[in-house]
Design an enzyme around this catalytic site. Structure first.
Site, PDB file in Angstrom:
ATOM      1  N   TYR A 131       0.847  -1.186   0.000  1.00 21.83           N
ATOM      2  CA  TYR A 131       0.000   0.000   0.000  1.00 21.83           C
ATOM      3  C   TYR A 131       0.885   1.238   0.000  1.00 21.83           C
ATOM      4  CZ  TYR A 131      -4.087  -2.822   1.265  1.00 21.83           C
ATOM      5  OH  TYR A 131      -5.107  -3.732   1.266  1.00 21.83           O
ATOM      6  N   LYS A 255      -3.138  -2.486  -8.820  1.00 23.42           N
ATOM      7  CA  LYS A 255      -4.440  -3.066  -8.521  1.00 23.42           C
ATOM      8  C   LYS A 255      -5.431  -1.955  -8.175  1.00 23.42           C
ATOM      9  CE  LYS A 255      -6.323  -6.864  -5.683  1.00 23.42           C
ATOM     10  NZ  LYS A 255      -7.401  -6.162  -4.970  1.00 23.42           N
ATOM     11  N   HIS A 279     -11.779  -3.671  -5.204  1.00 22.57           N
ATOM     12  CA  HIS A 279     -11.410  -4.136  -3.862  1.00 22.57           C
ATOM     13  C   HIS A 279     -12.484  -5.050  -3.276  1.00 22.57           C
ATOM     14  CE1 HIS A 279      -8.110  -3.331  -0.969  1.00 22.57           C
ATOM     15  NE2 HIS A 279      -8.946  -3.874  -0.120  1.00 22.57           N
TER      16      HIS A 279
END
Length: 410
Positions: A131, A255, A279
């Site tokens: 992240y 992503k 997600h």
């Protein structure tokens, strides 16, 4: 445990996981944001697509292998990186062993409960997920550690917004497991003795720390400390994405892409691959199902980068549909965790075998000898099904769930 630990469908794995897991743990697996429209829409959209099978000319052998970011895989199905896997004491290590036994690639979350070194020891074909959290120096340290452990690619997840409210209530996640916490959760845990027995037999409690975010010389932070770091980090720019790719120096998968214009910007930023993802319904609710968005993104950038998809894959037929619409492979998250909860490593292997069998049947019935031959002509696509967000199409909301459905059907 059921007398027969083997199960025939991912839906059965989910039913067993629900029976085995304490309610808060199972709730965390099926949680989606707000009313759960997107988490419902992801699998439902696959059911809107039909197949156009052939009656003669089938091939006796079918090739289901492919490569993702240069890494060979026996199946165009990757294990998606998912956070703290407290559904089983062996967590990500059991998943890694299952992935290795079936020859598929595993993605490991930064928020995993097991260290990257241990997981990579069980499955060398590992992609590490990062992240945008903390300082650039901190992120460089995390990338260096993953590279040293043998990670073959980096997955950068940017589709997790601070959209957390749920109409049915958010699952309770304790910050630490002390005596007071265990007493508070006892009413939910005691009715699930099988889950509790697994941990008792392993000699350890569920791990709520995130060892892959441990700073050098420090202890692993707790989940909420790590989550807080992410919340307090200034969101990234496209220049930051480019920096990540340069700093990593290897294959990078972005992503969370849902828009054509974002896909093109990702190519300009130098990513090697992208995943069409919302997600799993945990981002902005009413984002359309990913399979509806996939064709426009694959058409826009599929000749420049590898395009993957995640969200709602429950059957091998779903894998075939995604490949027919332009995906190189899919990632599975909840399906893998349900298998893990149902029967540990063997349960994850069971899920992968189910997807393999369903994909092979689809390739056979469609008259092909390889997954690389699948195309839109193999599908019955309803009018208006594909959507192009941010690039020529109207951002139409996904099909709504029935009005009386208040909780997500994962």
């Amino acid at each position: 445990m059921p007398r027969n630990p083997w199960f025939e469908t991912v839906a059965e794995a989910q039913r067993r996981a629900r029976k085995r897991l304490p309610r808060p743990v199972y709730g965390a697996l099926v949680a989606g944001s707000e009313r759960g429209r997107t988490i419902d829409a992801n699998p439902a959209a696959f059911a809107e697509l039909g197949f156009a099978p052939r009656v003669v000319g089938h091939h006796a052998g079918r090739d289901l292998t492919t490569t993702v970011l240069g890494v060979p895989t026996a199946l165009p199905v990757l294990i998606s990186p998912t956070g703290v896997q407290a559904v089983h004491p062996d967590g990500e290590v059991a998943v890694a062993r299952a992935a290795a036994s079936r020859g598929v690639i595993m993605g490991l979350s930064s928020f995993a409960s097991k260290p990257v070194e241990e997981v990579a020891g069980a499955q060398p074909d590992l992609f590490f997920q990062l992240y945008w959290s903390g300082t650039r120096e901190t992120m460089t340290q995390r990338m260096d550690r993953a590279r040293a452990a043998g990670a073959k690619a980096l997955i950068v997840t940017l589709d997790w917004s601070f959209s957390h409210g749920r109409d049915w209530g958010s699952p309770a996640v304790p910050e630490k497991l002390d005596l007071r916490t265990m007493l508070r959760f006892a009413p939910a845990v005691l009715p699930r003795p099988g889950w509790l027995w697994r941990y008792a037999r392993s000699g350890r409690l569920p791990e709520l720390t995130v060892p892959n975010l441990r700073a050098p010389g420090a202890e692993a932070p707790g989940f909420f400390a790590a989550y807080g770091e992410w919340m307090q980090t200034t969101p990234p720019t496209w220049e930051d994405v480019k920096w990540l790719g340069e700093e990593w120096g290897g294959p990078l998968l972005l992503k969370g892409v849902t828009r054509v214009d974002d896909a093109k910007r990702a190519v300009d930023a130098g990513v090697t691959a992208l995943s069409v993802s919302n997600h799993g319904g945990n981002n902005l609710d009413t984002t359309p199902a990913t399979i509806r968005i996939l064709p426009s993104i694959a058409e826009a950038v599929g000749d420049e980068v590898e395009v993957l998809l995640d969200g709602g894959v429950r059957r091998g037929g779903d894998v075939a549909k995604a490949l027919a619409l332009g995906a190189r492979a899919v990632l599975i998250g909840r399906a893998c965790l349900w298998g893990l909860a149902a029967n540990g490593q063997a349960g994850v292997e069971n899920v992968l075998d189910i997807l393999r069998g369903g994909l092979d049947s689809a390739v056979l019935g469609l008259g092909h000898s390889s997954v690389h031959e699948l195309g839109p002509e193999d599908l019955v696509i309803p009018p208006g099904f594909p959507l192009a967000l941010g690039g020529g199409g109207l951002p139409v909301a996904p099909s709504a769930a029935p009005a009386d459905v208040e909780s997500p059907v994962a």
